[in-house]
Design a protein around this motif. Structure first.
Motif, PDB file in Angstrom:
ATOM      1  N   PHE A   2       0.847  -1.195   0.000  1.00  0.00           N
ATOM      2  CA  PHE A   2       0.000   0.000   0.000  1.00  0.00           C
ATOM      3  C   PHE A   2       0.878   1.239   0.000  1.00  0.00           C
ATOM      4  CE2 PHE A   2      -2.417   3.398   1.974  1.00  0.00           C
ATOM      5  CZ  PHE A   2      -3.712   3.231   1.502  1.00  0.00           C
ATOM      6  N   ARG A   3       1.029   1.822  -1.174  1.00  0.00           N
ATOM      7  CA  ARG A   3       1.741   3.103  -1.253  1.00  0.00           C
ATOM      8  C   ARG A   3       0.815   4.081  -1.941  1.00  0.00           C
ATOM      9  NH1 ARG A   3       5.711  -0.537  -2.387  1.00  0.00           N
ATOM     10  NH2 ARG A   3       5.488  -0.309  -4.644  1.00  0.00           N
ATOM     11  N   LYS A  14      -7.072  15.849   4.256  1.00  0.00           N
ATOM     12  CA  LYS A  14      -5.925  14.956   4.073  1.00  0.00           C
ATOM     13  C   LYS A  14      -5.495  14.359   5.413  1.00  0.00           C
ATOM     14  CE  LYS A  14      -3.260  18.192   2.214  1.00  0.00           C
ATOM     15  NZ  LYS A  14      -4.226  19.322   2.223  1.00  0.00           N
ATOM     16  N   GLY A  15      -5.343  15.224   6.422  1.00  0.00           N
ATOM     17  CA  GLY A  15      -4.887  14.742   7.726  1.00  0.00           C
ATOM     18  C   GLY A  15      -5.904  13.822   8.385  1.00  0.00           C
ATOM     19  N   THR A  16      -7.164  14.241   8.324  1.00  0.00           N
ATOM     20  CA  THR A  16      -8.241  13.466   8.951  1.00  0.00           C
ATOM     21  C   THR A  16      -8.346  12.078   8.327  1.00  0.00           C
ATOM     22  OG1 THR A  16      -9.435  15.542   9.278  1.00  0.00           O
ATOM     23  CG2 THR A  16     -10.720  13.499   9.454  1.00  0.00           C
ATOM     24  N   GLN A  17      -8.393  12.034   7.003  1.00  0.00           N
ATOM     25  CA  GLN A  17      -8.527  10.740   6.327  1.00  0.00           C
ATOM     26  C   GLN A  17      -7.201   9.977   6.363  1.00  0.00           C
ATOM     27  OE1 GLN A  17     -11.364   9.469   5.408  1.00  0.00           O
ATOM     28  NE2 GLN A  17     -12.512  11.340   5.856  1.00  0.00           N
ATOM     29  N   GLY A  18      -6.098  10.720   6.317  1.00  0.00           N
ATOM     30  CA  GLY A  18      -4.786  10.073   6.305  1.00  0.00           C
ATOM     31  C   GLY A  18      -4.573   9.215   7.541  1.00  0.00           C
ATOM     32  N   GLU A  19      -4.937   9.738   8.709  1.00  0.00           N
ATOM     33  CA  GLU A  19      -4.751   8.963   9.937  1.00  0.00           C
ATOM     34  C   GLU A  19      -5.596   7.710   9.925  1.00  0.00           C
ATOM     35  OE1 GLU A  19      -4.995  10.975  13.620  1.00  0.00           O
ATOM     36  OE2 GLU A  19      -3.457  12.435  13.027  1.00  0.00           O
ATOM     37  N   ARG A  20      -6.838   7.842   9.458  1.00  0.00           N
ATOM     38  CA  ARG A  20      -7.755   6.690   9.451  1.00  0.00           C
ATOM     39  C   ARG A  20      -7.278   5.621   8.462  1.00  0.00           C
ATOM     40  NH1 ARG A  20     -12.967   7.753  11.372  1.00  0.00           N
ATOM     41  NH2 ARG A  20     -13.940   6.569   9.687  1.00  0.00           N
ATOM     42  N   ALA A  22      -4.259   5.183   7.197  1.00  0.00           N
ATOM     43  CA  ALA A  22      -2.975   4.593   7.589  1.00  0.00           C
ATOM     44  C   ALA A  22      -3.195   3.537   8.679  1.00  0.00           C
ATOM     45  CB  ALA A  22      -2.028   5.683   8.074  1.00  0.00           C
ATOM     46  N   ALA A  23      -4.082   3.841   9.643  1.00  0.00           N
ATOM     47  CA  ALA A  23      -4.340   2.875  10.708  1.00  0.00           C
ATOM     48  C   ALA A  23      -4.999   1.614  10.143  1.00  0.00           C
ATOM     49  CB  ALA A  23      -5.235   3.510  11.783  1.00  0.00           C
ATOM     50  N   ARG A  24      -5.949   1.799   9.261  1.00  0.00           N
ATOM     51  CA  ARG A  24      -6.633   0.642   8.675  1.00  0.00           C
ATOM     52  C   ARG A  24      -5.700  -0.258   7.877  1.00  0.00           C
ATOM     53  NH1 ARG A  24     -12.497   1.322   6.175  1.00  0.00           N
ATOM     54  NH2 ARG A  24     -13.545   2.427   7.855  1.00  0.00           N
ATOM     55  N   HIS A  25      -4.764   0.363   7.167  1.00  0.00           N
ATOM     56  CA  HIS A  25      -3.891  -0.431   6.291  1.00  0.00           C
ATOM     57  C   HIS A  25      -2.554  -0.752   6.953  1.00  0.00           C
ATOM     58  CE1 HIS A  25      -6.480  -0.234   2.684  1.00  0.00           C
ATOM     59  NE2 HIS A  25      -6.902   0.891   3.246  1.00  0.00           N
ATOM     60  N   GLY A  26      -2.387  -0.261   8.194  1.00  0.00           N
ATOM     61  CA  GLY A  26      -1.176  -0.593   8.942  1.00  0.00           C
ATOM     62  C   GLY A  26       0.095  -0.022   8.334  1.00  0.00           C
ATOM     63  N   VAL A  27       0.001   1.219   7.830  1.00  0.00           N
ATOM     64  CA  VAL A  27       1.183   1.846   7.221  1.00  0.00           C
ATOM     65  C   VAL A  27       1.425   3.199   7.894  1.00  0.00           C
ATOM     66  CG1 VAL A  27       0.696   0.721   5.004  1.00  0.00           C
ATOM     67  CG2 VAL A  27      -0.090   3.073   5.373  1.00  0.00           C
ATOM     68  N   PRO A  28       2.645   3.724   7.841  1.00  0.00           N
ATOM     69  CA  PRO A  28       2.867   5.053   8.431  1.00  0.00           C
ATOM     70  C   PRO A  28       2.197   6.165   7.625  1.00  0.00           C
ATOM     71  CG  PRO A  28       4.930   4.155   7.541  1.00  0.00           C
ATOM     72  CD  PRO A  28       3.888   3.098   7.373  1.00  0.00           C
ATOM     73  N   ASP A  82       5.890   0.453   2.494  1.00  0.00           N
ATOM     74  CA  ASP A  82       4.530   0.987   2.402  1.00  0.00           C
ATOM     75  C   ASP A  82       4.432   2.313   3.136  1.00  0.00           C
ATOM     76  OD1 ASP A  82       3.092  -1.469   1.309  1.00  0.00           O
ATOM     77  OD2 ASP A  82       4.128  -2.260   3.076  1.00  0.00           O
ATOM     78  N   PHE A  83       3.574   3.176   2.644  1.00  0.00           N
ATOM     79  CA  PHE A  83       3.367   4.458   3.333  1.00  0.00           C
ATOM     80  C   PHE A  83       2.189   5.185   2.711  1.00  0.00           C
ATOM     81  CE2 PHE A  83       6.972   4.576   0.329  1.00  0.00           C
ATOM     82  CZ  PHE A  83       6.452   5.374  -0.667  1.00  0.00           C
ATOM     83  N   LEU A  84       1.637   6.072   3.505  1.00  0.00           N
ATOM     84  CA  LEU A  84       0.593   6.964   3.006  1.00  0.00           C
ATOM     85  C   LEU A  84       1.124   8.390   3.148  1.00  0.00           C
ATOM     86  CD1 LEU A  84      -2.242   7.476   1.946  1.00  0.00           C
ATOM     87  CD2 LEU A  84      -3.020   7.567   4.311  1.00  0.00           C
ATOM     88  N   LEU A  85       1.385   9.021   2.029  1.00  0.00           N
ATOM     89  CA  LEU A  85       1.887  10.396   2.036  1.00  0.00           C
ATOM     90  C   LEU A  85       0.722  11.370   2.055  1.00  0.00           C
ATOM     91  CD1 LEU A  85       4.742   9.991  -0.565  1.00  0.00           C
ATOM     92  CD2 LEU A  85       5.040  10.810   1.780  1.00  0.00           C
ATOM     93  N   ASP A  86       0.910  12.453   2.801  1.00  0.00           N
ATOM     94  CA  ASP A  86      -0.129  13.490   2.919  1.00  0.00           C
ATOM     95  C   ASP A  86       0.573  14.826   2.680  1.00  0.00           C
ATOM     96  OD1 ASP A  86      -1.394  15.674   4.232  1.00  0.00           O
ATOM     97  OD2 ASP A  86      -2.069  14.459   5.923  1.00  0.00           O
ATOM     98  N   GLY A  87       0.246  15.479   1.553  1.00  0.00           N
ATOM     99  CA  GLY A  87       0.840  16.786   1.278  1.00  0.00           C
ATOM    100  C   GLY A  87       2.162  16.738   0.534  1.00  0.00           C
TER     101      GLY A  87
END
Ligand code: AP5
Ligand code: MG
Length: 198
Positions: A2-3, A14-20, A22-28, A82-87
């Protein structure tokens, strides 16, 4: 695997959804705005160089941000899988850099999540946050400038990612939970496609 990247204007979530997500997919969840605010708070060289740009709602110079992200994702020569970038990426220079680095390191993005929210709602959310908690850039003038900078510098990335077939457009209005469910539903084909492409 998951990238993904959240590409959206100030206040879109971005921040609100990003945290959710990332937690669901287990990535930073790697949010460049948060990383930069942390540098400002700690008074590092980067924080001192970034502060005046951030307070004015302008972008921090590309090379400073690219170096900061590389330090985090590069992870001392063992790049994060894996990572979820925000911004980030937020300019074409950053996007081209990320793509070249991704190809070299087998770390290209699977999905680019774009949150669509009308401008008056963006301003309403940010003015409200400015009243409640107050980020130093949540004043009406600076909010307008951040929106303008987004249109000038970041909106052109939509075409870049659309051409690569990884752009997911999501309606960012409604409740936080509704938006998350829309994103998750839209991600399914993109993540399945990436699993078969490798
Ligand atoms: P950054 O921190 O990324 O700020 P931004 O893009 O202006 O966006 P925000 O963080 O304000 O909004 P958001 O989309 O995260 O929305 P949120 O979830 O918080 O960047 C700040 C600065 O750092 C830049 O101006 C620049 O100077 C610098 N910078 C950062 N990255 C850079 C880069 N790559 N290159 C160069 N410079 C860079 O939500 C907003 C509000 O709405 C919250 O109060 C939230 O609770 C509320 N909300 C969220 N979802 C909903 C909903 N569904 N309904 C109602 N309210 C909602
Ligand atoms: Mg944010």
């Amino acid at each position: 695997m998951f990238r993904a990247l959240l590409l959206a204007p100030p206040g879109a979530g971005k921040g609100t959804q990003g945290e959710r997500l990332a937690a669901r997919h287990g990535v930073p969840h790697l949010a460049t705005g948060d990383l930069l605010r942390d540098h400002v708070a700690r008074g590092t060289d980067l924080g001192r160089a970034a502060k005046e740009h951030m307070d004015a709602g302008r972008l921090v110079p590309d090379q400073l941000v690219i170096d900061m992200v590389l330090r985090r994702i590069g992870n001392d020569g063992k790049p994060l899988q894996d990572f979820l970038l925000d911004g980030f990426p937020r300019t074409l220079t950053q996007a081209r850099f990320a793509y070249e680095w991704g190809k070299q390191n087998h770390r290209t993005f699977h999905a680019v999540i774009m949150l669509e929210v009308p401008e008056d709602e963006l301003v309403r959310r940010l003015v409200q946050r400015g009243r409640d908690s107050g980020r130093s850039d949540d004043t009406e003038d600076v909010i307008r400038n951040r929106l303008h900078v987004y249109e000038e510098n970041t909106a052109p990335l939509v075409g870049f990612y659309e051409a690569r077939g990884i752009l997911l457009r999501v309606d960012g209005t409604g409740t936080v939970e509704e938006v998350t469910e829309r994103i998750e539903a839209g991600l399914v084909p993109l993540l399945e496609g990436s699993a078969t492409r490798g």
